[in-house]
Design a protein around this motif. Sequence first.
Motif, PDB file in Angstrom:
ATOM      1  N   PHE A   1       5.662  14.961 -11.197  1.00  0.00           N
ATOM      2  CA  PHE A   1       4.546  14.112 -11.483  1.00  0.00           C
ATOM      3  C   PHE A   1       4.766  13.158 -12.600  1.00  0.00           C
ATOM      4  O   PHE A   1       5.283  13.709 -13.645  1.00  0.00           O
ATOM      5  CB  PHE A   1       3.326  15.102 -12.034  1.00  0.00           C
ATOM      6  CG  PHE A   1       2.505  15.724 -10.906  1.00  0.00           C
ATOM      7  CD1 PHE A   1       1.406  15.007 -10.441  1.00  0.00           C
ATOM      8  CD2 PHE A   1       2.689  16.964 -10.729  1.00  0.00           C
ATOM      9  CE1 PHE A   1       0.800  15.721  -9.336  1.00  0.00           C
ATOM     10  CE2 PHE A   1       1.992  17.613  -9.582  1.00  0.00           C
ATOM     11  CZ  PHE A   1       0.882  16.914  -9.116  1.00  0.00           C
ATOM     12  N   TYR A   2       4.513  12.068 -12.409  1.00  0.00           N
ATOM     13  CA  TYR A   2       4.760  10.999 -13.568  1.00  0.00           C
ATOM     14  C   TYR A   2       3.776   9.637 -13.069  1.00  0.00           C
ATOM     15  O   TYR A   2       3.992   9.625 -12.010  1.00  0.00           O
ATOM     16  CB  TYR A   2       6.270  10.517 -13.820  1.00  0.00           C
ATOM     17  CG  TYR A   2       6.502  10.125 -15.044  1.00  0.00           C
ATOM     18  CD1 TYR A   2       5.936  11.008 -16.287  1.00  0.00           C
ATOM     19  CD2 TYR A   2       6.740   8.790 -15.583  1.00  0.00           C
ATOM     20  CE1 TYR A   2       6.175  10.658 -17.420  1.00  0.00           C
ATOM     21  CE2 TYR A   2       6.625   8.436 -16.704  1.00  0.00           C
ATOM     22  CZ  TYR A   2       6.501   9.125 -17.979  1.00  0.00           C
ATOM     23  OH  TYR A   2       6.568   8.663 -19.131  1.00  0.00           O
ATOM     24  N   PRO A   3       3.445   9.028 -14.109  1.00  0.00           N
ATOM     25  CA  PRO A   3       2.519   7.839 -13.585  1.00  0.00           C
ATOM     26  C   PRO A   3       3.166   6.783 -13.049  1.00  0.00           C
ATOM     27  O   PRO A   3       2.629   5.985 -12.046  1.00  0.00           O
ATOM     28  CB  PRO A   3       1.998   7.488 -15.029  1.00  0.00           C
ATOM     29  CG  PRO A   3       2.227   8.498 -15.958  1.00  0.00           C
ATOM     30  CD  PRO A   3       3.186   9.292 -15.487  1.00  0.00           C
TER      31      PRO A   3
ATOM     32  N   LEU B   1       5.414   7.296 -10.617  1.00  0.00           N
ATOM     33  CA  LEU B   1       5.911   7.735  -9.420  1.00  0.00           C
ATOM     34  C   LEU B   1       4.588   7.964  -8.612  1.00  0.00           C
ATOM     35  O   LEU B   1       3.880   9.102  -8.500  1.00  0.00           O
ATOM     36  CB  LEU B   1       6.606   9.313  -9.516  1.00  0.00           C
ATOM     37  CG  LEU B   1       7.370   9.704  -8.299  1.00  0.00           C
ATOM     38  CD1 LEU B   1       8.266   8.851  -7.765  1.00  0.00           C
ATOM     39  CD2 LEU B   1       7.643  10.962  -8.495  1.00  0.00           C
ATOM     40  N   PRO B   2       4.135   7.070  -7.885  1.00  0.00           N
ATOM     41  CA  PRO B   2       2.783   7.071  -7.244  1.00  0.00           C
ATOM     42  C   PRO B   2       2.447   8.140  -6.266  1.00  0.00           C
ATOM     43  O   PRO B   2       1.342   8.738  -6.363  1.00  0.00           O
ATOM     44  CB  PRO B   2       2.560   5.715  -6.561  1.00  0.00           C
ATOM     45  CG  PRO B   2       3.648   4.625  -7.319  1.00  0.00           C
ATOM     46  CD  PRO B   2       4.831   5.586  -7.469  1.00  0.00           C
ATOM     47  N   ALA B   3       3.433   8.628  -5.616  1.00  0.00           N
ATOM     48  CA  ALA B   3       3.272   9.521  -4.603  1.00  0.00           C
ATOM     49  C   ALA B   3       3.346  10.880  -5.121  1.00  0.00           C
ATOM     50  O   ALA B   3       2.796  12.067  -4.425  1.00  0.00           O
ATOM     51  CB  ALA B   3       4.230   9.535  -3.342  1.00  0.00           C
ATOM     52  N   GLY B   4       3.728  11.023  -6.361  1.00  0.00           N
ATOM     53  CA  GLY B   4       4.095  12.295  -6.707  1.00  0.00           C
ATOM     54  C   GLY B   4       5.417  13.181  -6.424  1.00  0.00           C
ATOM     55  O   GLY B   4       5.650  14.194  -6.635  1.00  0.00           O
ATOM     56  N   TYR B   5       6.063  12.275  -5.454  1.00  0.00           N
ATOM     57  CA  TYR B   5       7.274  12.688  -5.157  1.00  0.00           C
ATOM     58  C   TYR B   5       8.143  11.314  -4.838  1.00  0.00           C
ATOM     59  O   TYR B   5       7.888  10.133  -4.490  1.00  0.00           O
ATOM     60  CB  TYR B   5       7.297  13.511  -3.851  1.00  0.00           C
ATOM     61  CG  TYR B   5       6.619  12.974  -2.764  1.00  0.00           C
ATOM     62  CD1 TYR B   5       7.264  12.043  -1.879  1.00  0.00           C
ATOM     63  CD2 TYR B   5       5.279  13.137  -2.483  1.00  0.00           C
ATOM     64  CE1 TYR B   5       6.709  11.453  -0.690  1.00  0.00           C
ATOM     65  CE2 TYR B   5       4.842  12.457  -1.211  1.00  0.00           C
ATOM     66  CZ  TYR B   5       5.399  11.627  -0.509  1.00  0.00           C
ATOM     67  OH  TYR B   5       4.747  10.974   0.583  1.00  0.00           O
TER      68      TYR B   5
ATOM     69  N   ALA C   1       2.393   1.981  -3.328  1.00  0.00           N
ATOM     70  CA  ALA C   1       1.249   2.462  -4.275  1.00  0.00           C
ATOM     71  C   ALA C   1       0.879   3.893  -4.062  1.00  0.00           C
ATOM     72  O   ALA C   1      -0.030   4.495  -4.596  1.00  0.00           O
ATOM     73  CB  ALA C   1       0.023   1.324  -4.542  1.00  0.00           C
ATOM     74  N   ALA C   2       1.282   4.451  -2.948  1.00  0.00           N
ATOM     75  CA  ALA C   2       0.917   5.692  -2.487  1.00  0.00           C
ATOM     76  C   ALA C   2      -0.608   5.842  -2.038  1.00  0.00           C
ATOM     77  O   ALA C   2      -1.306   6.840  -2.454  1.00  0.00           O
ATOM     78  CB  ALA C   2       1.324   6.965  -3.190  1.00  0.00           C
ATOM     79  N   MET C   3      -1.126   4.897  -1.573  1.00  0.00           N
ATOM     80  CA  MET C   3      -2.381   4.881  -1.077  1.00  0.00           C
ATOM     81  C   MET C   3      -2.599   5.948  -0.074  1.00  0.00           C
ATOM     82  O   MET C   3      -1.525   6.114   0.725  1.00  0.00           O
ATOM     83  CB  MET C   3      -3.001   3.550  -0.511  1.00  0.00           C
ATOM     84  CG  MET C   3      -2.899   2.433  -1.495  1.00  0.00           C
ATOM     85  SD  MET C   3      -3.853   2.660  -3.332  1.00  0.00           S
ATOM     86  CE  MET C   3      -5.576   2.510  -2.735  1.00  0.00           C
ATOM     87  N   PRO C   4      -3.894   6.426  -0.069  1.00  0.00           N
ATOM     88  CA  PRO C   4      -4.137   7.520   0.953  1.00  0.00           C
ATOM     89  C   PRO C   4      -3.948   7.243   2.297  1.00  0.00           C
ATOM     90  O   PRO C   4      -4.106   6.049   2.924  1.00  0.00           O
ATOM     91  CB  PRO C   4      -5.551   7.922   0.776  1.00  0.00           C
ATOM     92  CG  PRO C   4      -5.943   7.524  -0.538  1.00  0.00           C
ATOM     93  CD  PRO C   4      -4.848   6.493  -0.744  1.00  0.00           C
TER      94      PRO C   4
ATOM     95  N   LEU D   1       0.851  -1.183  -0.015  1.00  0.00           N
ATOM     96  CA  LEU D   1      -0.201   0.040  -0.018  1.00  0.00           C
ATOM     97  C   LEU D   1       0.916   1.143  -0.009  1.00  0.00           C
ATOM     98  O   LEU D   1       0.624   2.399  -0.543  1.00  0.00           O
ATOM     99  CB  LEU D   1      -0.996  -0.115   1.190  1.00  0.00           C
ATOM    100  CG  LEU D   1      -2.038  -1.114   1.275  1.00  0.00           C
ATOM    101  CD1 LEU D   1      -2.490  -1.358   2.887  1.00  0.00           C
ATOM    102  CD2 LEU D   1      -3.051  -1.016   0.363  1.00  0.00           C
TER     103      LEU D   1
END
Lengths: 502, 493
Positions: free
Chosen positions: A99-101, A103-107, A59-62, A56
């Motif tokens: 941003f890139y697909p 890179l799940p967290a955006g960082y 995948a950078a889930m909330p 999880l």
Amino acid sequence: MGQAVTEPAPQLFDGATGKWEVVIGLEVHAQVSSQSKLFSGAATEFGAEPNSQVSLVDAAMPGMLPVINAYCIEQAVRTGLGLKAAVNLRSVFDRKNYFYPDLPAGYQISQFKQPIVGEGEIFIELADGAVRRVGIERLHLEQDAGKSLHDQHPKFTYVDLNRSGVALMEIVSKPDMRSSEEAGAYVRKLRTILRYLGTCDGNMDQGSMRADVNVSVRKPGGALGTRCEIKNVNSMRFIQQAVEYEARRQIEVIEGGGTIAQETRLYDANTGVTRSMRSKEEAHDYRYFPDPDLLPLVLTQAEVDAIKATLPELPDEKRRRLENELKISPYLAKVLVAEKETADYFEVLVAEAGKRTGKKPAEMGQDSANLLVMELFGLLNKDGRTIEASPVSAAALAGLLALRLDGTISGLASKEVLAEMFATGKDAASVVDEKGLRQVSDTGEIERLVDQAIADNPKQLAQFKAGKETMLGFFVGQVMKMSQGRANPAVVNDLLRKKLAG
Amino acid sequence: MELNDLTIAEMQDGLRARKFSATELAKAALAAADRAKVMNIFITETHERTLAMAAESDQRFAKGMARPLDGVPVAMKDLFCTKGVRTTAASHILDAFVPTYESTVSANLWRDGAVLLGKTNLDEFAMGSSNETSFFGPVENPWRKLGDARSRVPGGSSGGSAAVVAARIAPGATGTDTGGSIRQPAAFCGIAGIKPTYGRCSRWGIVAFASSLDQAGPMARTVRDCAILLQSMAGYDAKDSTSADLPVPDFATAITGDIRGLKIGIPTEYRVDGMPAEIAAVWDRGAQWLRDAGAEVRPVHLPMTKYALPTYYIVAPAEASSNLARYDGVRFGLRVPGTGDLTGMYEATRGEGFGKEVRRRILIGTYVLSAGYYDAYYLKAQRVRSLIARDFQKAFEQVDALLTPTAPSEAFARGEKSGDPISMYLNDVFTVPASLAGIPGMSVPAGLSGNGLPLGLQVLGRAYDEETVFRVAGVLEQAAAFAAKPEPWWVKP
């Protein structure tokens, strides 16, 4: 370090306006050898089904939070120590935002201002024997991104997050290299050290090691030129080719009246050229800031010392020991330490041979090295095998060496025995017995052969008597032939000298 | 007596004495929720799960295996991920998101037997002080100004949780507090709420707003009920690197009613220009109550106070701009194709998915972290933040706790400030400094304004010394004897 360092012999490129020098710095991304990722417990095995090794967190889930993998930290420290580098007891993980697909967290969590390892050094040896020192600027830990798959669907890109979060060490060199050969030697040496340390498997074809190559050119001794960064070069050969191409391209641009723009370029292995990926103006603003989900990483000196105590002998030290203590020739020593597997094999070989013969390592180091490098390597190469896949184990080879050192078999017979061992996996003693290759040292039997050889060759005897000393070799050859190589050459020599003189 | 009027402590007693069942409590709560729909408190109702959990509690009571919170209905702010129950953060971008995992704090509550009573409304991604930024519409404060039927805001961002407790639907609820999101709505709705020390509760599974500030805490009608809930919610969690590996003290026993000899500081700098007389008066009254109870009350200085709000509005948006980057339409949540290419998809998804306030904060955060601005904004803000924390440390060398108003005003009318972000941000002026310093802060109802609206007082304590905060808050609560209830205008006769 006590290494004799040679001044750089720069690779000079001919341009229309004279000679040019190339300046190279490398950023090597080395995947940390670890069962799990840098900030999650997900597995890191290569080649798994897409998205089968994704937690999880990856995948950078909330609401998911990173937790530092202590083992990866230890591996980074170990690497730093292996590079004779300063370990920073306090380091900080930052976020690198884009941003890139894949890179799940955006960082990406990386270390920007306060890396875990500071300055160190690597010594490289070039083909002409020159030794060069390449400075290490820093080593920091960061997460890998996932992988975008553009070839799975005509309209969509698929994303595989198996690599997302895998621990990487980014090892940044100083711009200390002056030729493509040095760049290649640097990466090879770095790879060897990492493999000795066990901190990276160095498999470039699996992406465990890849390099960003910074290249600039200048007139020899002049001010540094503007550099271009060639991203993600994934083989030794490509690194060297990319340097060569890029240096020539830059010279051409400058001599054509243009200027080099600082930019990121890609190396196309198919065409052998580099092409622009993005300019400095298009460069991302990564908005680095300390990751608030992670506290600063604080190590104690005692922890670092404990890791230091477990460091293995590294190639430079091993090589010096092989030369100084085992009396092995510089060439063979260099070959023995170049690959960790070879070095490990050799250590077992010497230890086992010592057990069997009671000899000290210094008394048989060169013989052991010769047997391994000159003979076993030949067979392995012919078969396209690596040392790990050798059908003859180090212990088995030591068995052969012992028989040779104690005179049970001759050097000539030894080759035949090794070939048989290689083909059948049998041990040396069985092969010697089966083939009846046990060396004959019984003076009575050898004397009979010597007498016969002299009797059979009166002409040669006369020549010897007339003062042609070299005819001794002829008679030795005759006796050896009659004994089918089994006669002990020392005994044969002795007896022949006596008889011929008589 | 109405079941819904009971406190958590009373419910625990009644359940243990088998005076009523968990199922009866759950049904009463659900019925109250149904009657109060007009206030828009819940984003997601969980009737079935509520009854099922209550039934499990009853089974444990029957077996004599009841747990500390068994049968107590607790409403969850919709920022806590709940396994199998939609979790939206009040955002369009997550409006269909169903987590496969349970936040540590909610899992701790269920471990102790609490019963989930729906997911409460909040400001989108907890960004707001009035609950007006929710994609699901604003929550209405159960309290109204005397003689004025206009809607009042419940405060924010935990507005739904504050309203659900104030309206006697649930005896307790969870909130999260980044700059005052538990304390200010508690004050606006006439209930108690504590933001514990940063690190006391795990952040794992809470949708992140600003990681270095976010902290979960309980909201309830009494100080004791807050202590009871926090007891279950708190604790070290190896999954959150910033959670504190410290034992959790027994909070309820800290409420002794005895503060004799305790030193209480009144921060001079909190007496801001233009502070309404009513707020100043309730603050003075609170100080007198503590003095009467035997505490030594004295002024203290927190000279960096005036920099707290601007510091907060750099640090929090900076972290938020990064934390919210994951809502990109790629893996979960809303995806709007836009022009069809990658950038178009990002722009359309985030443009439609985020509301205006969230977009504003992402822009501010992106700006202050940008090359060339980082040092002037983010880095400087971090330095000021350290100075603010040092202010508190110094103050706590002289006193054991601080007393301040919770908010600079009573609950304002809906729409009154929503067009003016600065005046909205000013609502957090008394709560933000403690957030930046990471220290615990609790709001307790202290009385009603002339308009008949609740006012709260805030007690601040040393890091990890929630016990003193509870102790002082308990004395305030007793002295204030706040017994007022909102008129249940939402119940149709």
